[in-house]
Design a protein around this motif. Sequence first.
Motif, PDB file in Angstrom:
ATOM      1  N   LYS A 138      -3.860   9.177   4.779  1.00 52.18           N
ATOM      2  CA  LYS A 138      -2.790   8.641   3.937  1.00 52.18           C
ATOM      3  C   LYS A 138      -3.146   7.230   3.466  1.00 52.18           C
ATOM      4  N   ALA A 139      -3.682   6.419   4.364  1.00 56.49           N
ATOM      5  CA  ALA A 139      -4.086   5.054   4.000  1.00 56.49           C
ATOM      6  C   ALA A 139      -5.197   5.079   2.955  1.00 56.49           C
ATOM      7  N   GLN A 140      -6.120   6.021   3.084  1.00 53.23           N
ATOM      8  CA  GLN A 140      -7.181   6.141   2.087  1.00 53.23           C
ATOM      9  C   GLN A 140      -6.601   6.521   0.726  1.00 53.23           C
ATOM     10  N   GLU A 141      -5.659   7.455   0.728  1.00 59.03           N
ATOM     11  CA  GLU A 141      -5.037   7.895  -0.520  1.00 59.03           C
ATOM     12  C   GLU A 141      -4.307   6.739  -1.199  1.00 59.03           C
ATOM     13  N   VAL A 142      -3.499   6.017  -0.440  1.00 59.71           N
ATOM     14  CA  VAL A 142      -2.754   4.884  -1.002  1.00 59.71           C
ATOM     15  C   VAL A 142      -3.731   3.802  -1.471  1.00 59.71           C
ATOM     16  N   GLY A 143      -4.745   3.534  -0.679  1.00 52.56           N
ATOM     17  CA  GLY A 143      -5.735   2.521  -1.044  1.00 52.56           C
ATOM     18  C   GLY A 143      -6.465   2.867  -2.328  1.00 52.56           C
ATOM     19  N   SER A 144      -6.811   4.136  -2.497  1.00 52.98           N
ATOM     20  CA  SER A 144      -7.519   4.529  -3.719  1.00 52.98           C
ATOM     21  C   SER A 144      -6.594   4.431  -4.934  1.00 52.98           C
ATOM     22  N   ARG A 145      -5.313   4.744  -4.758  1.00 57.54           N
ATOM     23  CA  ARG A 145      -4.369   4.595  -5.878  1.00 57.54           C
ATOM     24  C   ARG A 145      -4.190   3.130  -6.255  1.00 57.54           C
ATOM     25  N   VAL A 146      -4.043   2.279  -5.268  1.00 58.39           N
ATOM     26  CA  VAL A 146      -3.892   0.848  -5.541  1.00 58.39           C
ATOM     27  C   VAL A 146      -5.141   0.315  -6.236  1.00 58.39           C
ATOM     28  N   LEU A 147      -6.307   0.713  -5.752  1.00 58.23           N
ATOM     29  CA  LEU A 147      -7.555   0.289  -6.372  1.00 58.23           C
ATOM     30  C   LEU A 147      -7.638   0.777  -7.812  1.00 58.23           C
ATOM     31  N   GLY A 148      -7.228   2.022  -8.049  1.00 60.13           N
ATOM     32  CA  GLY A 148      -7.236   2.567  -9.409  1.00 60.13           C
ATOM     33  C   GLY A 148      -6.347   1.771 -10.344  1.00 60.13           C
TER      34      GLY A 148
END
Length: 172
Positions: free
Chosen positions: A93-103
């Motif tokens: 979940k943290a990876q998913e949120v992190g990738s969205r924020v980075l995007g």
Amino acid sequence: MVEKLARLTADQRSNFVAYLDGELSEQETQQIERLLSQNEVARHDMESLATVWEVLDTLPRTKAPEDFAQKTIATLKMDEQQTPLSDQAWFRKAQEVGSRVLGWCLVIACGFVGFALMRSFPPSTTEALIENYPVLEQFDSYQEIGSVEFLKKLQSSPEWLKHNQENGEAIR
């Protein structure tokens, strides 16, 4: 002959417990008994250990629950079978949120870069016309003036200065 006050090795001391429990072989038992008969330090250590054993025997015995061993083994197995960090739900979940924020950060950064690049290019003809509209609106009047030298003379004339002061206009 062994010295009466010679220091004992760690192996010799560790064998004392096995000696008191009767867990030594015949040869090891004879070695400990020989050491005890020849070494005062060994005798003192053995007597102290035997006293501790006697005191421990006087303490009340507690009984572990029936399932103690099973629970302990199950806990050890669970510790051995820990899932890798990348397989844990919170990590995914943290990876998913992190990738969205980075995007989103990349999208915003690209927008700023694009805006900055577009502002650095020369304006188009339409933009230049819009920007200079007040000048173009008075273009016919400016053509009648004729030259810039005339405007400079006009600006420095006392009549012009007096007119600007009366009308509250700034001199440029």
